[in-house]
Enzyme design. Structure first.
Site, mmCIF file in Angstrom:
data_model
loop_
_atom_site.group_PDB
_atom_site.id
_atom_site.type_symbol
_atom_site.label_atom_id
_atom_site.label_comp_id
_atom_site.label_asym_id
_atom_site.label_seq_id
_atom_site.Cartn_x
_atom_site.Cartn_y
_atom_site.Cartn_z
ATOM 1 N N ASN A 266 -8.227 -3.259 2.634
ATOM 2 C CA ASN A 266 -6.608 -3.084 3.053
ATOM 3 C C ASN A 266 -6.632 -2.830 4.444
ATOM 4 O O ASN A 266 -5.461 -2.437 4.891
ATOM 5 C CB ASN A 266 -5.872 -2.219 2.259
ATOM 6 C CG ASN A 266 -5.806 -2.538 0.694
ATOM 7 O OD1 ASN A 266 -5.215 -3.478 0.397
ATOM 8 N ND2 ASN A 266 -6.180 -1.699 -0.059
ATOM 9 N N LYS B 229 -7.469 -8.399 -8.748
ATOM 10 C CA LYS B 229 -5.991 -7.716 -8.571
ATOM 11 C C LYS B 229 -5.188 -8.717 -8.854
ATOM 12 O O LYS B 229 -5.055 -9.938 -8.258
ATOM 13 C CB LYS B 229 -5.890 -7.271 -7.268
ATOM 14 C CG LYS B 229 -6.591 -6.049 -6.932
ATOM 15 C CD LYS B 229 -6.336 -5.581 -5.487
ATOM 16 C CE LYS B 229 -6.914 -4.266 -4.922
ATOM 17 N NZ LYS B 229 -6.425 -3.736 -3.811
ATOM 18 N N ARG C 55 -13.426 0.228 -1.874
ATOM 19 C CA ARG C 55 -12.555 -1.078 -1.951
ATOM 20 C C ARG C 55 -11.488 -0.833 -1.093
ATOM 21 O O ARG C 55 -10.788 -1.909 -0.615
ATOM 22 C CB ARG C 55 -12.296 -1.225 -3.398
ATOM 23 C CG ARG C 55 -11.507 -2.712 -3.550
ATOM 24 C CD ARG C 55 -11.436 -3.226 -4.907
ATOM 25 N NE ARG C 55 -10.606 -4.470 -4.999
ATOM 26 C CZ ARG C 55 -10.569 -5.180 -5.993
ATOM 27 N NH1 ARG C 55 -11.160 -4.947 -6.974
ATOM 28 N NH2 ARG C 55 -9.977 -6.523 -5.930
ATOM 29 N N GLU D 252 -7.210 -13.195 7.060
ATOM 30 C CA GLU D 252 -7.986 -12.410 6.005
ATOM 31 C C GLU D 252 -9.667 -12.541 6.129
ATOM 32 O O GLU D 252 -10.554 -11.887 5.924
ATOM 33 C CB GLU D 252 -7.820 -13.016 4.678
ATOM 34 C CG GLU D 252 -6.509 -12.388 4.108
ATOM 35 C CD GLU D 252 -6.156 -10.826 3.661
ATOM 36 O OE1 GLU D 252 -7.063 -10.228 3.997
ATOM 37 O OE2 GLU D 252 -5.163 -10.514 3.414
ATOM 38 N N ARG E 171 -2.015 -9.228 -25.237
ATOM 39 C CA ARG E 171 -2.829 -8.006 -24.443
ATOM 40 C C ARG E 171 -4.077 -8.692 -23.995
ATOM 41 O O ARG E 171 -5.345 -7.863 -23.703
ATOM 42 C CB ARG E 171 -3.251 -7.110 -25.797
ATOM 43 C CG ARG E 171 -1.881 -6.491 -26.095
ATOM 44 C CD ARG E 171 -2.515 -5.346 -27.184
ATOM 45 N NE ARG E 171 -1.223 -4.628 -27.823
ATOM 46 C CZ ARG E 171 -0.523 -4.842 -28.796
ATOM 47 N NH1 ARG E 171 -1.151 -6.093 -29.519
ATOM 48 N NH2 ARG E 171 0.515 -4.308 -29.213
ATOM 49 N N HIS F 297 -3.139 -3.870 6.043
ATOM 50 C CA HIS F 297 -2.196 -4.298 4.979
ATOM 51 C C HIS F 297 -0.804 -3.071 4.708
ATOM 52 O O HIS F 297 -0.054 -3.255 4.407
ATOM 53 C CB HIS F 297 -2.858 -4.265 3.484
ATOM 54 C CG HIS F 297 -3.652 -5.608 3.367
ATOM 55 N ND1 HIS F 297 -4.666 -5.873 4.290
ATOM 56 C CD2 HIS F 297 -3.561 -6.188 2.476
ATOM 57 C CE1 HIS F 297 -5.155 -7.128 3.883
ATOM 58 N NE2 HIS F 297 -4.417 -7.565 2.959
ATOM 59 N N GLU G 1 -10.835 0.000 -6.989
ATOM 60 C CA GLU G 1 -10.351 0.830 -5.950
ATOM 61 C C GLU G 1 -10.253 2.359 -5.755
ATOM 62 O O GLU G 1 -9.184 2.914 -5.599
ATOM 63 C CB GLU G 1 -9.086 0.133 -5.492
ATOM 64 C CG GLU G 1 -8.714 0.285 -4.000
ATOM 65 C CD GLU G 1 -7.454 -0.411 -3.392
ATOM 66 O OE1 GLU G 1 -6.473 0.280 -2.914
ATOM 67 O OE2 GLU G 1 -7.513 -1.634 -3.667
ATOM 68 N N HIS H 102 2.197 -4.758 4.944
ATOM 69 C CA HIS H 102 3.110 -4.922 3.695
ATOM 70 C C HIS H 102 4.441 -4.460 3.885
ATOM 71 O O HIS H 102 5.450 -4.916 3.415
ATOM 72 C CB HIS H 102 2.504 -3.986 2.413
ATOM 73 C CG HIS H 102 1.384 -4.704 1.702
ATOM 74 N ND1 HIS H 102 0.392 -4.168 1.080
ATOM 75 C CD2 HIS H 102 0.728 -6.020 1.756
ATOM 76 C CE1 HIS H 102 -0.474 -5.155 0.343
ATOM 77 N NE2 HIS H 102 -0.117 -6.389 1.053
ATOM 78 N N HIS I 221 2.196 -13.487 4.430
ATOM 79 C CA HIS I 221 1.370 -12.556 4.268
ATOM 80 C C HIS I 221 0.359 -12.453 5.305
ATOM 81 O O HIS I 221 0.207 -11.200 5.794
ATOM 82 C CB HIS I 221 0.783 -12.486 2.721
ATOM 83 C CG HIS I 221 -0.304 -11.465 2.630
ATOM 84 N ND1 HIS I 221 -0.021 -10.118 2.319
ATOM 85 C CD2 HIS I 221 -1.907 -11.411 2.643
ATOM 86 C CE1 HIS I 221 -1.105 -9.459 2.185
ATOM 87 N NE2 HIS I 221 -1.924 -10.293 2.277
ATOM 88 N N LYS J 191 -16.555 -9.596 0.170
ATOM 89 C CA LYS J 191 -15.625 -9.089 -0.889
ATOM 90 C C LYS J 191 -16.301 -8.788 -2.409
ATOM 91 O O LYS J 191 -16.089 -7.782 -2.862
ATOM 92 C CB LYS J 191 -14.258 -9.890 -1.166
ATOM 93 C CG LYS J 191 -13.389 -9.407 -2.085
ATOM 94 C CD LYS J 191 -11.882 -9.848 -2.074
ATOM 95 C CE LYS J 191 -10.975 -9.071 -2.811
ATOM 96 N NZ LYS J 191 -9.557 -9.667 -2.861
#
Length: 382
Positions: A253, A152, A249, A194, A130, A256, A245, A260, A274, A235
């Site tokens: 993206n 993330k 935030r 990026e 956990r 993206h 997000e 993606h 990517h 960032k």
């Protein structure tokens, strides 16, 4: 904006998240401080390094030796390189290996690798017992400026990119810019997308500086450290404002949503890295913004020209195997975009641009407008 004229002491960027704040340590040779920093952070800790075969060949033994010198016991878990490991099976392998290594809640998982390893190891740490803390040691440019910062973590679903995961912040990031010397030119270029993103979304002067200094970044001069630090500061500032997000935030993206979908349609394979997908996606976002009357056409041309000068793909037709069935299907691309994490109640959200250095969140974009745009772009390079 100017870069330092010579390599300097490590640059420390703080990610200001209150009790969960952490440092990003940036510079040539800072990997050597990994053991010392972990020992100071967590006396008596045990660690497990998660890495891939390619990174292990260069950096696993040095990392193990650095930890051993600091008196920190460690074990290693090595996965296959690339998105093939960022799956249910990859997560199971890493999780079971961490349990077998008897990594406990007060121990640390160390992600030694690029974005895939960081996402996979971070997610495994998030769910192990956990929640176990972890350290990011990014070995790709993309990971150093983006995926290692902000918490993330996750894996891919066959239905889309990063659809399973958790927000789980690292306790330390060690970004050794000398490690990037071992990357292939293509891998380095993919990460550069990026870097350019930070200029495009919120810092026009940084983008101008990149236009003048990208060659020195590639060569490994002091401009590289400056570019990584500037990207990380950008960032870190966004993450501190909007960790999960729920607001701006999402601006990170940029490119993206398109990118993606392109990664998914090419099977998350080495046909499209990517960062390459992000590069094409940023150009598409700029072109779509211009079509909507938001972005001056001259800015679109400038964006395309810079990314192409670095050696990145800028058009759909630049993607390997473009002529194969699937990539040229606007409806299929649109269906994949509908699985994007930013979709709300089935409505598409895009990050678009009003100027170089000013990105905006566009909610409830008309799918038919996107489909028509994609049809046009699939028919030609314009």
């Amino acid at each position: 904006m100017t870069a330092p004229l010579k390599h300097s002491d490590p640059i420390i960027v703080d990610v200001a998240l209150g009790e969960r704040a952490y440092d990003i340590v940036i510079g040539r040779g800072v990997l050597a401080s990994l053991g010392q920093r972990i020992a100071a952070l967590r006396p008596g800790v045990r660690t497990a390094i998660v890495t891939d075969h390619t990174v292990a060949a260069h950096w696993l033994k040095p990392a193990e030796a650095i930890l051993a010198e600091a008196g920190i016991p460690t074990s290693a878990i090595v996965v296959e390189e690339g998105e093939v490991s960022k799956t249910y099976a990859g997560l199971q392998k890493v999780s079971e290996a961490l349990i077998a290594a008897k990594i406990e809640r007060n121990d640390l998982v160390i992600a030694l690798g690029g974005g895939v390893v960081g996402d996979l190891a971070g997610f495994a740490a998030a769910i192990l017992r956990r929640g176990v803390d972890f350290v990011q040691v990014p070995t790709s440019l993309l990971a150093q400026v983006d995926s290692s910062v902000g918490g993330k973590t996750g894996i891919n679903s066959p239905q889309g990119k990063n659809l399973l995961g958790a927000f789980h912040q690292p306790v330390l990031v060690i970004a050794d810019t000398a490690v990037l010397d071992t990357l292939s030119p293509r891998q380095f270029r993919a990460g550069y997308a990026e870097v350019a993103k930070y200029g495009l979304l919120g810092d026009a002067s940084f983008f101008s500086w990149l236009e003048a200094n990208h060659a020195d970044i590639v060569k490994g001069g002091a401009a590289r450290e400056h570019a990584v630090a500037t990207s990380c500061r950008a960032k870190a500032a966004v993450v501190a404002r909007d960790e999960r997000e729920t607001g701006d935030r999402a601006l990170l993206n940029l490119g993206h949503t398109f990118g993606h979908a392109l990664e998914a349609i090419t099977g998350f394979s080495d046909r499209l890295f990517h960062g390459e997908g992000v590069a094409v996606g940023m150009v598409l976002a700029a072109q779509f913004s211009a079509e909507l009357g938001m972005l001056p056409p001259d800015d679109v041309t400038r964006i395309e020209r810079h990314l192409a000068a670095v050696g990145l793909p800028t058009h759909l037709q630049d993607i390997a195997g473009f002529a194969q069935e699937g990539i040229g299907d606007a409806d299929r691309l649109l269906a994949l975009m509908a699985q994007d994490k930013k979709v709300k109640r089935g409505k598409l959200t895009f990050i678009l641009m009003e100027a170089i250095g000013r990105a905006v969140i566009a909610n409830d974009v008309d799918p038919s407008r996107v489909r028509d745009f994609l049809h046009a772009k699939l028919r030609g390079r314009g």
